[in-house]
Design a protein around this motif. Structure first.
Motif, PDB file in Angstrom:
ATOM      1  N   ASP A  93      38.683  55.146   9.096  1.00  0.00           N
ATOM      2  CA  ASP A  93      37.983  56.358   8.649  1.00  0.00           C
ATOM      3  C   ASP A  93      38.638  57.578   9.298  1.00  0.00           C
ATOM      4  OD1 ASP A  93      36.181  58.111   7.534  1.00  0.00           O
ATOM      5  OD2 ASP A  93      34.568  57.641   8.947  1.00  0.00           O
ATOM      6  N   ASP A  94      39.683  58.068   8.665  1.00  0.00           N
ATOM      7  CA  ASP A  94      40.408  59.239   9.155  1.00  0.00           C
ATOM      8  C   ASP A  94      40.905  60.016   7.950  1.00  0.00           C
ATOM      9  OD1 ASP A  94      41.909  61.142  10.452  1.00  0.00           O
ATOM     10  OD2 ASP A  94      43.447  59.762  11.159  1.00  0.00           O
ATOM     11  N   GLY A  95      40.039  60.809   7.357  1.00  0.00           N
ATOM     12  CA  GLY A  95      40.357  61.517   6.130  1.00  0.00           C
ATOM     13  C   GLY A  95      41.339  62.662   6.271  1.00  0.00           C
ATOM     14  N   SER A  96      41.679  63.052   7.490  1.00  0.00           N
ATOM     15  CA  SER A  96      42.549  64.212   7.664  1.00  0.00           C
ATOM     16  C   SER A  96      44.035  63.872   7.677  1.00  0.00           C
ATOM     17  CB  SER A  96      42.191  64.944   8.963  1.00  0.00           C
ATOM     18  OG  SER A  96      42.400  64.086  10.074  1.00  0.00           O
ATOM     19  N   ASN A  97      44.361  62.596   7.805  1.00  0.00           N
ATOM     20  CA  ASN A  97      45.764  62.183   7.865  1.00  0.00           C
ATOM     21  C   ASN A  97      46.038  61.077   6.866  1.00  0.00           C
ATOM     22  OD1 ASN A  97      46.888  63.762  10.116  1.00  0.00           O
ATOM     23  ND2 ASN A  97      45.363  62.673  11.326  1.00  0.00           N
ATOM     24  N   LEU A  98      47.313  60.881   6.577  1.00  0.00           N
ATOM     25  CA  LEU A  98      47.772  59.771   5.743  1.00  0.00           C
ATOM     26  C   LEU A  98      48.334  58.708   6.670  1.00  0.00           C
ATOM     27  CD1 LEU A  98      49.686  61.958   3.161  1.00  0.00           C
ATOM     28  CD2 LEU A  98      47.371  61.083   2.958  1.00  0.00           C
ATOM     29  N   HIS A  99      48.135  57.448   6.315  1.00  0.00           N
ATOM     30  CA  HIS A  99      48.599  56.361   7.177  1.00  0.00           C
ATOM     31  C   HIS A  99      49.345  55.305   6.373  1.00  0.00           C
ATOM     32  CE1 HIS A  99      46.068  57.834  10.430  1.00  0.00           C
ATOM     33  NE2 HIS A  99      45.069  57.916   9.567  1.00  0.00           N
ATOM     34  N   GLU A 100      50.271  54.668   7.044  1.00  0.00           N
ATOM     35  CA  GLU A 100      50.931  53.475   6.543  1.00  0.00           C
ATOM     36  C   GLU A 100      50.974  52.486   7.693  1.00  0.00           C
ATOM     37  OE1 GLU A 100      53.957  54.818   3.033  1.00  0.00           O
ATOM     38  OE2 GLU A 100      54.743  54.990   5.076  1.00  0.00           O
ATOM     39  N   LEU A 101      51.299  51.259   7.363  1.00  0.00           N
ATOM     40  CA  LEU A 101      51.380  50.202   8.357  1.00  0.00           C
ATOM     41  C   LEU A 101      52.742  49.537   8.215  1.00  0.00           C
ATOM     42  CD1 LEU A 101      49.307  48.991  10.364  1.00  0.00           C
ATOM     43  CD2 LEU A 101      48.746  47.315   8.610  1.00  0.00           C
ATOM     44  N   VAL A 102      53.485  49.460   9.308  1.00  0.00           N
ATOM     45  CA  VAL A 102      54.787  48.798   9.287  1.00  0.00           C
ATOM     46  C   VAL A 102      54.796  47.721  10.358  1.00  0.00           C
ATOM     47  CG1 VAL A 102      57.280  49.071   9.569  1.00  0.00           C
ATOM     48  CG2 VAL A 102      55.960  50.841   8.393  1.00  0.00           C
ATOM     49  N   LYS A 103      54.813  46.473   9.888  1.00  0.00           N
ATOM     50  CA  LYS A 103      54.793  45.307  10.772  1.00  0.00           C
ATOM     51  C   LYS A 103      53.667  45.419  11.805  1.00  0.00           C
ATOM     52  CE  LYS A 103      59.608  44.137  10.046  1.00  0.00           C
ATOM     53  NZ  LYS A 103      59.363  43.156   9.020  1.00  0.00           N
ATOM     54  N   GLY A 104      52.480  45.818  11.310  1.00  0.00           N
ATOM     55  CA  GLY A 104      51.300  45.895  12.153  1.00  0.00           C
ATOM     56  C   GLY A 104      51.137  47.181  12.948  1.00  0.00           C
ATOM     57  N   GLU A 105      52.127  48.064  12.906  1.00  0.00           N
ATOM     58  CA  GLU A 105      52.078  49.332  13.663  1.00  0.00           C
ATOM     59  C   GLU A 105      51.625  50.457  12.749  1.00  0.00           C
ATOM     60  OE1 GLU A 105      53.639  50.030  16.948  1.00  0.00           O
ATOM     61  OE2 GLU A 105      53.921  47.902  17.351  1.00  0.00           O
ATOM     62  N   LEU A 106      50.632  51.211  13.202  1.00  0.00           N
ATOM     63  CA  LEU A 106      50.083  52.312  12.419  1.00  0.00           C
ATOM     64  C   LEU A 106      50.994  53.534  12.483  1.00  0.00           C
ATOM     65  CD1 LEU A 106      47.567  53.278  10.793  1.00  0.00           C
ATOM     66  CD2 LEU A 106      46.694  54.178  12.967  1.00  0.00           C
ATOM     67  N   LEU A 107      51.339  54.072  11.317  1.00  0.00           N
ATOM     68  CA  LEU A 107      52.109  55.311  11.227  1.00  0.00           C
ATOM     69  C   LEU A 107      51.186  56.387  10.656  1.00  0.00           C
ATOM     70  CD1 LEU A 107      55.433  54.054   9.599  1.00  0.00           C
ATOM     71  CD2 LEU A 107      54.939  54.363  12.019  1.00  0.00           C
ATOM     72  N   THR A 108      51.182  57.555  11.271  1.00  0.00           N
ATOM     73  CA  THR A 108      50.347  58.660  10.825  1.00  0.00           C
ATOM     74  C   THR A 108      51.244  59.786  10.340  1.00  0.00           C
ATOM     75  OG1 THR A 108      48.661  58.060  12.430  1.00  0.00           O
ATOM     76  CG2 THR A 108      48.551  60.282  11.532  1.00  0.00           C
ATOM     77  N   MET A 109      50.879  60.346   9.175  1.00  0.00           N
ATOM     78  CA  MET A 109      51.664  61.432   8.582  1.00  0.00           C
ATOM     79  C   MET A 109      50.738  62.580   8.225  1.00  0.00           C
ATOM     80  SD  MET A 109      53.602  58.750   6.136  1.00  0.00           S
ATOM     81  CE  MET A 109      52.121  57.790   6.109  1.00  0.00           C
ATOM     82  N   SER A 110      51.273  63.769   8.277  1.00  0.00           N
ATOM     83  CA  SER A 110      50.520  64.938   7.837  1.00  0.00           C
ATOM     84  C   SER A 110      50.497  64.981   6.315  1.00  0.00           C
ATOM     85  CB  SER A 110      51.183  66.221   8.349  1.00  0.00           C
ATOM     86  OG  SER A 110      51.209  66.215   9.748  1.00  0.00           O
ATOM     87  N   PRO A 111      49.463  65.593   5.734  1.00  0.00           N
ATOM     88  CA  PRO A 111      49.473  65.757   4.276  1.00  0.00           C
ATOM     89  C   PRO A 111      50.675  66.594   3.847  1.00  0.00           C
ATOM     90  CG  PRO A 111      47.306  66.250   5.182  1.00  0.00           C
ATOM     91  CD  PRO A 111      48.249  66.105   6.349  1.00  0.00           C
ATOM     92  N   PRO A 112      51.221  66.315   2.661  1.00  0.00           N
ATOM     93  CA  PRO A 112      52.399  67.062   2.195  1.00  0.00           C
ATOM     94  C   PRO A 112      52.056  68.501   1.824  1.00  0.00           C
ATOM     95  CG  PRO A 112      51.690  65.486   0.542  1.00  0.00           C
ATOM     96  CD  PRO A 112      50.827  65.266   1.743  1.00  0.00           C
ATOM     97  N   GLY A 113      53.097  69.317   1.699  1.00  0.00           N
ATOM     98  CA  GLY A 113      52.938  70.724   1.366  1.00  0.00           C
ATOM     99  C   GLY A 113      52.791  70.980  -0.126  1.00  0.00           C
ATOM    100  N   ALA A 114      52.681  72.262  -0.466  1.00  0.00           N
ATOM    101  CA  ALA A 114      52.401  72.690  -1.836  1.00  0.00           C
ATOM    102  C   ALA A 114      53.511  72.311  -2.813  1.00  0.00           C
ATOM    103  CB  ALA A 114      52.166  74.197  -1.872  1.00  0.00           C
ATOM    104  N   LYS A 115      54.768  72.573  -2.455  1.00  0.00           N
ATOM    105  CA  LYS A 115      55.868  72.269  -3.379  1.00  0.00           C
ATOM    106  C   LYS A 115      55.948  70.766  -3.632  1.00  0.00           C
ATOM    107  CE  LYS A 115      59.591  74.770  -3.573  1.00  0.00           C
ATOM    108  NZ  LYS A 115      60.899  75.394  -3.330  1.00  0.00           N
ATOM    109  N   HIS A 116      55.771  69.987  -2.589  1.00  0.00           N
ATOM    110  CA  HIS A 116      55.768  68.533  -2.699  1.00  0.00           C
ATOM    111  C   HIS A 116      54.701  68.087  -3.704  1.00  0.00           C
ATOM    112  CE1 HIS A 116      54.811  64.391  -1.444  1.00  0.00           C
ATOM    113  NE2 HIS A 116      56.000  64.341  -0.896  1.00  0.00           N
ATOM    114  N   GLY A 117      53.510  68.632  -3.577  1.00  0.00           N
ATOM    115  CA  GLY A 117      52.417  68.274  -4.475  1.00  0.00           C
ATOM    116  C   GLY A 117      52.654  68.689  -5.913  1.00  0.00           C
TER     117      GLY A 117
END
Length: 174
Positions: free
Chosen positions: A10-34
């Protein structure tokens, strides 16, 4: 961490992925990206749904690509052909997409994106579209090794993955 634990996070402010069991946290993308992402994903979705070719998944849909330890990656946009998808789970899909779209953010280097594309292909993705809003190019990476770089004036074509899909790059980049 497991894929199930990631799904329950439950962390709605960040994006997450999992790589071999390790949590990666990313910031939401910018306007041009979207905006660029929408310029690709909306026409792709419209075409795929009209032709009943499969399902286009919007940004950050998770795909379980490895177990024990778990790897869950979330592309900017993806597509799975209908014959490969019988039902949609509530959680992550345990299947590699046929097509992945990754859009370069200002914080991501070209070599890092190339590594990411190679990872997708190793997990069974047939084609990866690396979209670079800064250079206004799309690097099409294929599992067959027949890669190409598209520039302004070119059309992005779905080929064997999304037969008949075509969009000029001028409609993708702002």
């Amino acid at each position: 961490m497991t894929a199930e634990e990631l799904f329950s996070l439950d962390d709605g402010s960040n994006l997450h992925e999992l790589v071999k069991g390790e949590l990666l946290t990313m910031s939401p993308p910018g306007a041009k990206h979207g905006a660029v992402g929408m310029n690709i994903s909306a026409p792709l979705h419209t075409y795929v749904s009209t032709k009943k070719l499969g399902i286009v998944f919007l940004a950050e849909t998770g795909f379980i690509l490895e177990r024990n330890p778990d790897t869950v990656l979330a592309p900017d946009c993806s597509f799975i052909r209908s014959e490969r998808l019988s039902n949609l789970p509530d959680g992550y899909l345990e299947i590699a997409p046929d097509l992945v779209v990754e859009i370069t953010s200002p914080s991501q280097s070209r070599p890092k994106m190339e590594i990411r594309a190679s990872q997708w292909l190793e997990y069974g993705v047939l084609e990866v579209w690396l979209v670079d809003p800064k250079t206004r190019t799309i690097n099409v990476r294929r599992v067959t090794g027949k890669d190409e770089v598209l520039r302004e004036g070119d059309d992005l074509i779905g080929g064997n993955i999304v037969p008949g899909f075509r969009i000029p790059l001028s409609k993708i980049f702002l």
